[in-house]
Design a protein around this motif. Structure first.
Motif, PDB file in Angstrom:
ATOM      1  N   UNK A 119      70.561  89.761  40.476  1.00  0.00           N
ATOM      2  CA  UNK A 119      69.487  89.548  40.432  1.00  0.00           C
ATOM      3  C   UNK A 119      69.074  88.703  41.405  1.00  0.00           C
ATOM      4  N   UNK A 120      68.092  88.386  42.363  1.00  0.00           N
ATOM      5  CA  UNK A 120      67.864  87.526  43.412  1.00  0.00           C
ATOM      6  C   UNK A 120      66.963  86.638  42.653  1.00  0.00           C
ATOM      7  N   UNK A 121      67.110  85.208  43.321  1.00  0.00           N
ATOM      8  CA  UNK A 121      66.461  84.280  43.326  1.00  0.00           C
ATOM      9  C   UNK A 121      66.101  83.974  44.421  1.00  0.00           C
ATOM     10  N   UNK A 122      64.546  84.061  44.836  1.00  0.00           N
ATOM     11  CA  UNK A 122      63.572  83.761  46.041  1.00  0.00           C
ATOM     12  C   UNK A 122      62.993  82.002  46.061  1.00  0.00           C
ATOM     13  N   UNK A 123      63.412  81.866  46.864  1.00  0.00           N
ATOM     14  CA  UNK A 123      62.592  80.159  47.107  1.00  0.00           C
ATOM     15  C   UNK A 123      61.358  80.098  47.783  1.00  0.00           C
ATOM     16  N   UNK A 124      60.133  81.061  47.550  1.00  0.00           N
ATOM     17  CA  UNK A 124      59.256  81.624  48.205  1.00  0.00           C
ATOM     18  C   UNK A 124      57.986  80.687  48.880  1.00  0.00           C
ATOM     19  N   UNK A 229      65.083  91.400  40.344  1.00  0.00           N
ATOM     20  CA  UNK A 229      65.890  92.719  39.857  1.00  0.00           C
ATOM     21  C   UNK A 229      64.860  94.260  40.152  1.00  0.00           C
ATOM     22  N   UNK A 230      65.739  94.999  40.196  1.00  0.00           N
ATOM     23  CA  UNK A 230      65.723  96.289  40.259  1.00  0.00           C
ATOM     24  C   UNK A 230      65.225  96.926  38.864  1.00  0.00           C
ATOM     25  N   UNK A 231      64.593  97.001  38.348  1.00  0.00           N
ATOM     26  CA  UNK A 231      63.873  97.547  37.087  1.00  0.00           C
ATOM     27  C   UNK A 231      62.952  96.624  35.848  1.00  0.00           C
ATOM     28  N   UNK A 306      61.931  87.886  51.945  1.00  0.00           N
ATOM     29  CA  UNK A 306      62.805  88.471  51.410  1.00  0.00           C
ATOM     30  C   UNK A 306      63.321  89.112  52.078  1.00  0.00           C
ATOM     31  N   UNK A 307      64.365  89.237  53.838  1.00  0.00           N
ATOM     32  CA  UNK A 307      65.090  90.048  53.462  1.00  0.00           C
ATOM     33  C   UNK A 307      66.344  91.053  53.161  1.00  0.00           C
ATOM     34  N   UNK A 308      66.929  89.697  52.504  1.00  0.00           N
ATOM     35  CA  UNK A 308      68.137  90.073  51.491  1.00  0.00           C
ATOM     36  C   UNK A 308      67.626  90.854  50.248  1.00  0.00           C
ATOM     37  N   UNK A 309      66.315  90.394  49.244  1.00  0.00           N
ATOM     38  CA  UNK A 309      65.377  91.024  48.418  1.00  0.00           C
ATOM     39  C   UNK A 309      65.360  93.207  49.376  1.00  0.00           C
ATOM     40  N   UNK A 310      64.545  92.975  50.604  1.00  0.00           N
ATOM     41  CA  UNK A 310      64.249  93.977  51.050  1.00  0.00           C
ATOM     42  C   UNK A 310      65.153  95.129  51.371  1.00  0.00           C
ATOM     43  N   UNK A 311      67.303  94.601  51.753  1.00  0.00           N
ATOM     44  CA  UNK A 311      67.683  95.115  52.197  1.00  0.00           C
ATOM     45  C   UNK A 311      68.638  95.617  51.144  1.00  0.00           C
ATOM     46  N   UNK A 312      68.335  94.777  49.923  1.00  0.00           N
ATOM     47  CA  UNK A 312      69.172  94.899  48.603  1.00  0.00           C
ATOM     48  C   UNK A 312      68.555  96.642  47.772  1.00  0.00           C
ATOM     49  N   UNK A 313      67.788  95.898  47.321  1.00  0.00           N
ATOM     50  CA  UNK A 313      66.544  96.479  46.338  1.00  0.00           C
ATOM     51  C   UNK A 313      66.003  97.537  46.165  1.00  0.00           C
ATOM     52  N   UNK A 316      62.068  96.735  44.422  1.00  0.00           N
ATOM     53  CA  UNK A 316      62.517  94.957  43.802  1.00  0.00           C
ATOM     54  C   UNK A 316      60.700  95.270  42.768  1.00  0.00           C
ATOM     55  N   UNK A 317      61.360  94.220  41.372  1.00  0.00           N
ATOM     56  CA  UNK A 317      60.086  94.017  40.334  1.00  0.00           C
ATOM     57  C   UNK A 317      60.553  92.565  40.710  1.00  0.00           C
ATOM     58  N   UNK A 318      59.600  91.462  40.935  1.00  0.00           N
ATOM     59  CA  UNK A 318      60.252  90.132  40.182  1.00  0.00           C
ATOM     60  C   UNK A 318      58.820  89.104  39.369  1.00  0.00           C
ATOM     61  N   UNK A 319      59.922  88.380  39.237  1.00  0.00           N
ATOM     62  CA  UNK A 319      59.626  87.461  37.796  1.00  0.00           C
ATOM     63  C   UNK A 319      58.658  86.211  39.162  1.00  0.00           C
ATOM     64  N   UNK A 320      58.181  85.225  38.747  1.00  0.00           N
ATOM     65  CA  UNK A 320      57.914  84.223  39.552  1.00  0.00           C
ATOM     66  C   UNK A 320      57.409  82.929  38.092  1.00  0.00           C
TER      67      UNK A 320
END
Length: 398
Positions: A119-124, A229-231, A306-313, A316-320
């Protein structure tokens, strides 16, 4: 009977104190689990000039598992946590794909089959509004948001076990938004407020706004966070109450944002914070200001931010949610030009604060003292009645 009852009451008070103390000792003993930490900045980067944005990899190895903490300033600042069931799992970065930010697979954890959760936490975004009526209502008079993916981010400054990242925009002047990541090898607490309880399965992010020029004379700020998250990530925020404010004076609550996947009841990760921010760099009780959070809602566009989200997932599905700083009647950001807030992020269930030894002692004394006084009063009444009965008893006549 009175003497026996007095002894049992005193024993109960002593046993109560011992029970509280043993609970505290058992909780402390549970925190002896440790991890071996290693830090690597921009793993696999071979050029003499640094990349456009830094990528920090912290590897935390346990007895038979590994936590990978990845902190990146490619776009919006992002912290990615990957938990594997292998003590030898590793991170591989394809920098050509990573920097292009147009496809997934630029960052992988190998072996892929060892990944238990991620899981990733993004400060958007950073939002600001003019609270001219002092109602702390962020739905009115909102200024255009600051997109953190568009910030100019500094190089990561490493001072093990912490890393500092600061960003600015042309309109900020000398002001900045900073994030400080701390990773831990065992259980403990930070030395400054709010002194969150951390474990070897968690990391801490300190966020502060320093010298940002407000766009109004009654400015308040909000910070937008996204969990990725991924799913189909499922998340909720619980607010837990406590009677112990020894470590964070005047604060008796803790907010816990927990998430799982595909409707599972198992908690895969969490973000935890005390609902308080501070208006000065050195926190003090008089500079504390409450904060609130909005309900978590599904978000979109996180991969572009987020470049990190793009590279790993791959999908990606997100909740904010938003965290707003300051309530009605509280001083505005303009009063000090500074605001700090602390967030704990980790895998599994969030740490649970136990009662401190001071509170345990106070509870034991508070419960035991009235019981002892009551029992002593009962003994005195019984003795007094026995003496009165002896005085009124007739002597036998021979």
């Amino acid at each position: 009977m009175a003497a026996v009852w007095t002894l049992s009451g005193g024993a109960r008070a002593v046993l109560l104190l011992c029970w509280f103390s043993s609970c505290h000792i058992s909780v402390s003993a549970a925190g002896t689990f440790t991890r071996q930490l290693s830090f690597q900045l921009n793993p696999g980067w071979n050029s003499s000039s640094p990349p456009a944005g830094d990528l920090l990899h912290v590897r935390a190895v346990g007895n038979n598992d590994t936590l990978h903490f990845l902190f990146c300033s490619q776009g919006a600042p992002t912290l990615l946590l990957v938990h594997t069931d292998s003590a030898s799992s590793s991170v591989q970065v394809n920098w050509t794909q990573f920097l292009s930010r147009n496809t997934s697979g630029g960052l992988q954890v190998e072996p892929e089959s060892s990944v238990l959760s991620s899981a990733a936490v993004v400060f958007s975004r950073l939002l600001e509004y003019d609270d001219v009526n002092n109602t702390a209502d962020p739905t009115s008079d909102l200024f255009p948001p600051y997109e953190l993916r568009d910030f100019i981010w500094s190089r990561l400054q490493l001072s093990s076990p912490a890393a500092l990242l600061c960003g600015t925009t042309p309109t900020f002047g000398n002001g900045s938004l900073c994030l400080q990541l701390s990773v831990f090898d065992l259980e403990g607490r930070d030395q400054s407020w709010p002194r969150l309880l951390h474990s070897a399965n968690s990391s801490q992010l300190g966020v502060w706004l320093d010298g940002i020029p407000p766009r109004a004379s009654h400015s308040r700020f909000l910070l937008e966070l996204q969990v990725v998250g991924g799913a189909s990530p499922v998340s909720s925020v619980d607010v837990r109450q406590s009677i112990d404010d020894e470590f964070t004076p005047s604060i008796f609550k803790v907010s816990q944002w927990v998430w799982s996947e595909n409707g599972s009841a198992d908690v895969l990760g969490f973000a935890q914070w005390k609902p308080v921010a501070y208006r000065r760099r050195r926190p003090a009780l008089e500079d504390a200001t409450p904060c609130r959070h909005s309900p978590p809602r599904p978000q979109s566009g996180v991969a572009a931010a987020s470049g990190l989200v793009r590279a790993f997932f791959s999908e990606p599905q997100s909740v904010g949610l938003n965290v707003s700083f300051g309530l009605a009647g509280e001083p505005f950001y303009n009063s000090t030009g500074f605001l700090s807030w602390t967030l704990l992020v980790g895998v599994g269930s969030p740490p649970v604060d136990s009662f401190s030894p001071l509170v345990l002692t106070i509870m034991a004394v508070g419960l035991g003292t009235p019981m002892i006084l009551l029992l002593l009063g009962g003994v005195c009444v019984c003795l007094h009645k026995r003496r009165e009965a002896a005085r009124t008893t007739y002597e036998p006549i021979n």
